[in-house]
Design a protein around this motif. Sequence first.
Motif, PDB file in Angstrom:
ATOM      1  N   SER A 104       0.833  -1.219   0.000  1.00 18.56           N
ATOM      2  CA  SER A 104       0.000   0.000   0.000  1.00 18.56           C
ATOM      3  C   SER A 104       0.863   1.264   0.000  1.00 18.56           C
ATOM      4  CB  SER A 104      -0.957  -0.006   1.194  1.00 18.56           C
ATOM      5  OG  SER A 104      -0.290   0.416   2.369  1.00 18.56           O
ATOM      6  N   LYS A 109      -3.045   1.217  -5.658  1.00 19.30           N
ATOM      7  CA  LYS A 109      -4.218   0.501  -5.139  1.00 19.30           C
ATOM      8  C   LYS A 109      -3.859  -0.979  -4.964  1.00 19.30           C
ATOM      9  CE  LYS A 109      -8.562  -0.350  -4.339  1.00 19.30           C
ATOM     10  NZ  LYS A 109      -9.036  -0.107  -3.008  1.00 19.30           N
ATOM     11  N   VAL A 110      -4.277  -1.558  -3.855  1.00 16.47           N
ATOM     12  CA  VAL A 110      -3.990  -2.960  -3.571  1.00 16.47           C
ATOM     13  C   VAL A 110      -5.299  -3.725  -3.367  1.00 16.47           C
ATOM     14  CG1 VAL A 110      -2.818  -4.574  -1.999  1.00 16.47           C
ATOM     15  CG2 VAL A 110      -1.815  -2.313  -2.423  1.00 16.47           C
ATOM     16  N   TYR A 132      -5.572   2.292   6.536  1.00 16.64           N
ATOM     17  CA  TYR A 132      -5.040   1.838   5.233  1.00 16.64           C
ATOM     18  C   TYR A 132      -6.174   1.942   4.211  1.00 16.64           C
ATOM     19  CZ  TYR A 132      -0.856   0.021   7.516  1.00 16.64           C
ATOM     20  OH  TYR A 132       0.320  -0.099   8.206  1.00 16.64           O
ATOM     21  N   ASN A 134      -6.155   2.487   0.828  1.00 10.67           N
ATOM     22  CA  ASN A 134      -6.031   2.033  -0.574  1.00 10.67           C
ATOM     23  C   ASN A 134      -5.920   0.510  -0.697  1.00 10.67           C
ATOM     24  OD1 ASN A 134      -3.434   1.889   0.458  1.00 10.67           O
ATOM     25  ND2 ASN A 134      -2.439   2.538  -1.447  1.00 10.67           N
ATOM     26  N   VAL A 135      -6.370  -0.207   0.350  1.00 11.04           N
ATOM     27  CA  VAL A 135      -6.352  -1.681   0.305  1.00 11.04           C
ATOM     28  C   VAL A 135      -7.792  -2.197   0.407  1.00 11.04           C
ATOM     29  CG1 VAL A 135      -5.481  -3.783   1.389  1.00 11.04           C
ATOM     30  CG2 VAL A 135      -4.142  -1.681   1.554  1.00 11.04           C
TER      31      VAL A 135
END
Length: 223
Positions: A104, A109-110, A132, A134-135
């Motif tokens: 991340s 983007k994950v 967190y 963007n996960v």
Amino acid sequence: MTQTHETDNEASLLREWMVSRQLEPRGITDPRVLSAFRDVPRHEFVPGVDLRSAYGDHPVPIGEGQTISQPYMVAVMTQCLKLTGTEKVLEIGTGSGYQAAILSRLAEKVYTVERIAALAHRTEEFFQRSGYTNVTIKVGDGTLGWPESAPYDGIIVTAGSPAVPPPLIEQLAEGGRLVIPAGGGYSQRLLVLEKVGGKIIQRDEGGCVFVPLIGEHGWKDRS
Ligand code: SAM
């Protein structure tokens, strides 16, 4: 000094020790990867494990018969993806969320898939609490990938597979890299596959040992 401050200071020293003793001498040179390992508090992903063990040069149990991989293995797999910060990455095998947290910091983007619901829910709750953003996690069979959000610039499989699952090759973007331990049930080779001009170029990054990837294109579930 409060106990929280003492713990934070000791953890920060242990992270520096992990980077300088376990990662740099073994060829982890990408400055963005090293910086992510200095920043992400690995001990928070293994609650109940003493601080030194959390940063030790070995895997650590995370419950449900699973492990968080040795720091060096997380680092070498991450470095193989050659991320610059703009990528969409898919991880198979969320576990504690530590690998996803490292990713991340390095990608835009994950997406991460975990087959054991209890682990996925615990980690999702931790990510929400810790910011967190963007996960995204889902429970499912990661050997099928995550077709709805494909293609991916990077795919990383953190469990050992008998072979490379075809859906993951299909969901890899042109120019993307797929990192996967593949081989036997007890030991595997770390493979890096790159999609160039629609063709796959494969290289072998050496031996490794992972818990099994269980699913339609992995090992059969014997539980
Ligand atoms: N990346 C994790 C971390 O940072 O803590 C460690 C992963 S652990 C070595 C491997 C994980 O893969 C386990 O949590 C296991 O349940 C999961 N797994 C195995 N087969 C899977 C599958 N088909 N799809 C998704 N997850 C799978």
